[in-house]
Structures are given as structure tokens and as C-alpha cells.
Write an enzyme that holds these catalytic residues in place. Structure first.
Site, short mmCIF file in Angstrom:
data_model
loop_
_atom_site.label_atom_id
_atom_site.label_comp_id
_atom_site.label_asym_id
_atom_site.label_seq_id
_atom_site.Cartn_x
_atom_site.Cartn_y
_atom_site.Cartn_z
N GLY A 11 1.31 -58.03 -20.60
CA GLY A 11 1.28 -58.40 -22.01
C GLY A 11 2.66 -58.70 -22.52
CB CYS A 17 -2.84 -54.10 -23.10
SG CYS A 17 -3.57 -55.11 -24.38
CB CYS A 38 -11.44 -55.97 -13.63
SG CYS A 38 -10.81 -57.62 -13.91
CE1 TYR A 66 -1.97 -65.45 -13.31
CE2 TYR A 66 -3.07 -64.14 -14.98
CZ TYR A 66 -2.05 -64.99 -14.61
OH TYR A 66 -1.14 -65.40 -15.53
CG ASP A 68 -2.98 -71.97 -9.20
OD1 ASP A 68 -2.39 -70.86 -9.21
OD2 ASP A 68 -2.98 -72.73 -10.19
CG ASP A 69 -3.77 -67.42 -9.98
OD1 ASP A 69 -4.58 -67.37 -10.91
OD2 ASP A 69 -2.60 -67.85 -10.13
CB CYS A 115 -16.63 -56.07 -13.24
SG CYS A 115 -17.23 -57.17 -14.56
CB CYS A 131 -13.69 -61.72 -19.07
SG CYS A 131 -13.40 -59.94 -19.02
CB SER A 145 -0.07 -65.39 -9.40
OG SER A 145 -0.25 -66.72 -9.83
CG ASN A 200 -5.93 -52.37 -20.13
OD1 ASN A 200 -5.81 -52.20 -18.92
ND2 ASN A 200 -6.27 -53.54 -20.62
N GLY A 201 -8.44 -52.67 -22.75
CA GLY A 201 -9.85 -52.91 -22.57
C GLY A 201 -10.46 -53.59 -23.77
CB CYS A 235 -15.55 -64.04 -15.24
SG CYS A 235 -14.58 -63.45 -13.84
P1 AMP Z 1 -6.20 -72.93 -16.85
O1 AMP Z 1 -7.18 -73.35 -15.79
O2 AMP Z 1 -5.51 -74.06 -17.50
O3 AMP Z 1 -6.89 -72.06 -17.87
O4 AMP Z 1 -5.06 -72.08 -16.17
C1 AMP Z 1 -5.30 -71.27 -15.08
C2 AMP Z 1 -4.02 -70.57 -14.68
O5 AMP Z 1 -3.61 -69.68 -15.70
C3 AMP Z 1 -4.28 -69.72 -13.45
O6 AMP Z 1 -3.80 -70.36 -12.31
C4 AMP Z 1 -3.51 -68.45 -13.71
O7 AMP Z 1 -2.21 -68.56 -13.17
C5 AMP Z 1 -3.41 -68.37 -15.20
N1 AMP Z 1 -4.46 -67.53 -15.78
C6 AMP Z 1 -5.73 -67.44 -15.41
N2 AMP Z 1 -6.42 -66.59 -16.20
C7 AMP Z 1 -5.56 -66.13 -17.09
C8 AMP Z 1 -5.67 -65.22 -18.18
N3 AMP Z 1 -6.83 -64.64 -18.48
N4 AMP Z 1 -4.58 -64.96 -18.89
C9 AMP Z 1 -3.40 -65.55 -18.60
N5 AMP Z 1 -3.23 -66.43 -17.59
C10 AMP Z 1 -4.30 -66.73 -16.85
#
Ligand code: AMP
Length: 473
Positions: free
Chosen positions: A38, A9, A252, A258, A361-362, A449, A398, A299, A113-114, A452
């Protein structure tokens, strides 16, 4: 996770020396800047010696929860605020924060937050002593622990916080209003970010520095792991928990990858710069011959720029994001969920057709987003797709607040990279490695950390503790 909810959060706390000033409007703007942390609910609690305690919260985005009227009603020279992240199945107003216990002549309000991994055990202890709980929230557990130590056991606030923190296992950044004063706490491992800034006679605590920028406050410093701060007169009073410096630091890594906004700086490291470095590291690992480097917006934009600069391959937009698609609408059928992806992202066919593309992608968590995304990209008929990912394979949940997914749902926990590439139907798939990510962040591995991605968690994880999945349309 065993009925508890995870909290990735955004939190804020503001203290103004001048008791005639109302700080809730500033808290509102800070929360607005932290909205990415959030979108499920938002709340503010405020206090002033003469006018007492006020509290307002609701479901949804900050702009839909608060009207001008409500902000005006939140009088007080001290206030805390919270935006709550959504996880599957925990969407209810009782879990909104700040969490408040009001017992007539006094109150405690807390924004957390946590995630407290031993909260079930702590909650049970309190329930055995007759405490009654109205939410599934860890924060309620911390609040009652604090009440017990401060009001029932008559410890002063700092001693009470010390006693509570001694029992907490997990991650917590807290802003607390208690005894008419504002406190900030950061767990001794420093898992969650928390920093302090100053603006005229005000001190501002916030999860990310972007909140300071929007209200033109001057960054003072990060709250240290294991530090408790409180504000009185014109000073930051600092107290270190006994456990500070005695446990492994565990910032983290996913904040950098991300979660945080790129214009924030966390523990001295700028998020945008880290993401650019991630792109450069991806190029070192995967020097692919391609026509264009395309980010998955938003992102991954810095990482794609980083790859492009390192490789000399032009950066280009290939997917356009509709910024007005909210995260909170419910799509019960598969067909509607697919429609939602198309509503959110649309490929620029001319920019992709016939080209060898590197798509960045991130992260890949469950793999569902990537699958849908790549299906869209394929419709635009590129010659080749090379998909690069700025986070190493997520192989384990996580337990500290980033509701990622359960092990069963995590694609990389169940398939190797070649199998995932095959499932995605692309020419190549490359994840950043752990050493390359650590180098991109620029912090020693011992201070991060990486639970994951390497299953090495900084605390014990109680047996049977279940992870939660984040909610995303
Ligand atoms: P998915 O592999 O379908 O779970 O989606 C992954 C994408 O969701 C990533 O590219 C991020 O942009 C986003 N994402 C990753 N982790 C989270 C998270 N914990 N909460 C919200 N969005 C996330």
C-alpha cells in the site's frame, strides 16, 4: 463497492515486555518492508501505561509521512501500523489507518487488512443505534462493533472479539490495541495473511514475513485461520474463534501470484518458489520455440527464470523499470498516462530486435497495462512475441480486498483468449490454467480462494455489491 473501500493493505503490531522500550521505530521498519502492499497512506498508533496513547498518520509513502521526530513522539512498548493500498476514488486522509476511537479514558486502535462484504448492513445497524461514522472504512465499523461489545455490553476483550467476528462476513487480518494490550486476529477462512515473530522480548505481528527479516526477528508461526492472539508477559496467548475450523479455508491465490513480496513465506509457502513454479508450469503448457525469455519487471522475474530453466531458453532482461516512479501522481490525460508508462518501463532495443521473444507477466486484469506494454515492445521490433501470463484469466471481481476491477472492466470477463490475443496484436497468448496454478502454489485447491478466476466465492456476496478498481498510473 457501495461507498465502502477495499483494503489490500499491510499491517503490523509489536508488543515489548519491557515497558520502557519504544517499539514505533521497529513498526516503521516493518511498514517500510510492507510498502508494496500500500502506497496511499501510512500510520502508526502507540501506547504505554505511563505515557498513554499516541497516533500519527498521513497520505503517501512511509518515508514521506514520518520524520524522525514523529517516530520519536510515538512512545510506547506497544504499537500497531498500517500501509494503505489505493483504489480509484477513495484517496482521502479520513480513510488512513490505524483507525482510532478515543473516548477520553480509553481508546481502541485497529489496523485492518481485508474487506467486510456485509459492512453496509453492519454500519446501518450501528447508525440506527446512534453511532456516527467519519470514514468510508470497514475498519471503522469493526472498531465501533468492538467498542459496543466491550465497553457498552461489558464483555471482556476476547468475548467482544468473538461477538464481533461472528457478525463479520469477509476477510480480515487485524492488529488491535485495546485495554492497553495488543491483539491479532485472522479471519476463519484465512483469506489474508498474518504471522508472528519474536525478537528479544518483543512479539511482532505482520502481514508478511519480509517485515520480520528486516528487523532481524525470528519467525514463530502463521496465525491460524480463526485465531485470536494476544501478548502478555512473555507469551503468545491463543484463542480460537468458534467458527475456526468450521468453514472452508480460502487463502488468497493472488498473494502468491502478484501481491506479496517474493522473499515472503505465506502459510508455509515461499512466494518466490511459487513464482518459479509458475514459470515451469507455463513451459509445460506452452513449450514455445524462442530465443529469449523476458520478464515484465519486477513481479514476473521469478516466473521468467522458472520458464527459462525448464525450457533451456536463455533468460534475458528486455525491459528496464525506473524504480523511482511513484504510484501516486495523477495523470488526467491519455497522453500523460502514456508518458507515464514510458517513464516506468523502457525496452532494451538490442535485446529484443529481430528475436523471437517469450514475454512473461504476472497477470492481466483490465488489459490496459498489457496493451501499452506490448506497444512499447513492438517498437523494439522483435521477430515474434509470445505473451505468457502467470494468473488464469481474471473473470470476476474480488470482494475480499484485492481491488481488481468491476466485471465490465475485466478484459477476460468480456473477451476470450483469442480475441484478447488479437487485440494485443501478438503471435500467441497463453494463460496458466487453474490446475497448473494450484500445482505451482502446492496447496490443495480446497484451501485456496479462487473467486476471481472461477467465480466460486467462499462467502455469500450481497446483491448489488460493487467491486472497486485499483489505482495505478
Ligand atoms: P491491467 O491489466 O491494466 O489491469 O494491469 C495488470 C497489471 O497490474 C498486472 O500485470 C500487475 O502487475 C498489476 N496488478 C494486477 N492486479 C493488481 C491490483 N489488484 N492492484 C495493483 N496492481 C495490480
Amino acid at each position: 463497492m457501495q461507498g465502502e473501500m477495499e483494503d489490500k493493505c499491510g499491517i503490523v503490531g509489536i508488543h515489548a515486555k519491557d515497558s520502557s522500550k519504544d517499539v514505533a521505530p521497529l513498526v516503521y521498519y516493518c511498514l517500510y518492508a510492507l510498502q508494496h502492499r500500500g502506497q496511499e497512506s501510512a500510520g502508526i498508533a502507540s501506547f504505554n501505561q505511563e505515557k498513554g496513547f499516541k497516533h500519527y498518520y498521513g497520505m503517501g509513502l512511509i518515508t514521506s509521512v514520518f520524520s524522525d521526530e514523529e517516530i520519536k513522539n510515538l512512545e510506547g512498548n506497544m504499537a500497531i501500523g498500517h500501509v494503505r493500498y489505493s483504489t480509484t476514488g477513495q484517496s482521502k486522509v479520513e480513510n488512513s489507518q490505524p483507525f482510532v476511537i478515543d473516548f477520553g479514558d480509553s481508546f481502541i486502535a485497529m489496523a485492518h487488512n481485508g474487506d467486510i462484504v456485509n459492512s453496509d448492513e453492519l454500519k446501518k445497524e450501528l447508525m440506527d443505534e446512534g453511532f456516527y461514522f467519519r470514514s468510508d472504512s470497514d475498519s471503522e465499523v469493526i472498531c465501533y462493533m468492538l467498542k459496543k461489545e466491550h465497553y457498552d455490553n461489558k464483555k471482556n476483550v476476547l468475548e467482544a472479539i468473538e461477538a464481533v467476528c461472528k457478525k463479520l462476513v469477509g476477510s480480515y487480518a487485524l492488529t488491535i490495541l485495546i485495554d492497553g494490550e495488543l491483539y491479532g486476529v485472522r479471519d476463519p477462512m484465512g483469506i489474508k495473511p498474518l504471522a508472528v515473530a519474536k525478537r528479544q522480548d518483543k512479539f511482532i505481528l505482520a502481514s508478511e514475513t519480509v517485515a520480520f527479516d528486516v528487523i532481524n526477528a525470528e519467525f514463530v508461526r502463521d496465525i491460524m485461520p480463526g485465531e485470536v492472539v494476544h501478548f502478555k508477559n512473555d507469551e503468545i496467548n491463543s484463542h480460537m474463534l468458534e467458527s475456526a475450523g468450521k468453514c472452508k479455508l480460502s487463502h488468497c491465490m493472488f498473494e502468491y501470484v502478484y501481491f506479496a513480496r517474493p522473499d515472503s513465506t505465506i502459510d508455509g509457502i515461499n512466494v518466490y518458489k511459487t513464482r518459479m513454479n509458475i514459470g515451469a508450469q507455463l513451459h509445460k503448457l506452452y513449450p514455445i520455440d524462442a530465443d529469449v525469455v523476458i520478464p515484465v519487471p519486477d513481479s514476473s522475474i521469478p516466473a521468467a527464470i522458472g520458464y527459462s530453466r525448464a525450457s533451456g531458453i536463455p533468460y534475458g532482461e528486455g525491459l528496464i523499470k525506473n524504480r523511482y516512479v511513484g504510484r501516486t501522481f495523477i495523470m488526467p490525460t491519455q497522453e500523460e498516462r502514456e508518458l507515464a508508462v514510458r517513464l516506468k518501463l523502457n525496452p532494451i532495443k538490442d535485446a529484443i530486435k529481430g528475436k523471437k521473444i517469450i514475454l512473461i507477466d504476472d497477470s492481466i486484469v483490465r488489459g490496459t497495462t498489457s496493451k501499452q506494454l506490448l506497444d512499447l515492445v513492438k517498437e523494439a521490433e522483435p521477430a515474434e512475441i509470445h505473451f505468457l501470463v502467470g494468473c488464469p484469466p481474471v473473470i470476476s471481481p474480488c470482494y475480499y480486498g484485492v481491488a481488481m476491477a468491476t466485471k465490465k472492466e475485466l478484459i477476460a470477463a468480456n473477451y476470450n483468449t483469442e480475441e484478447i490475443r488479437e487485440q494485443l496484436g501478438i503471435d500467441s497468448l497463453g494463460y496458466i490454467t487453474i490446475p497448473a496454478l494450484v500445482e505451482a502454489i502446492g496447496m490443495p485447491e480446497e484451501k485456496l480462494c479462487l473467486g476471481c478466476i472461477n467465480e466460486d466465492y467462499p462467502t455469500e456476496i450481497p446483491e448489488g455489491l460493487e467491486a472497486e478498481t485499483y489505482y495505478k498510473p
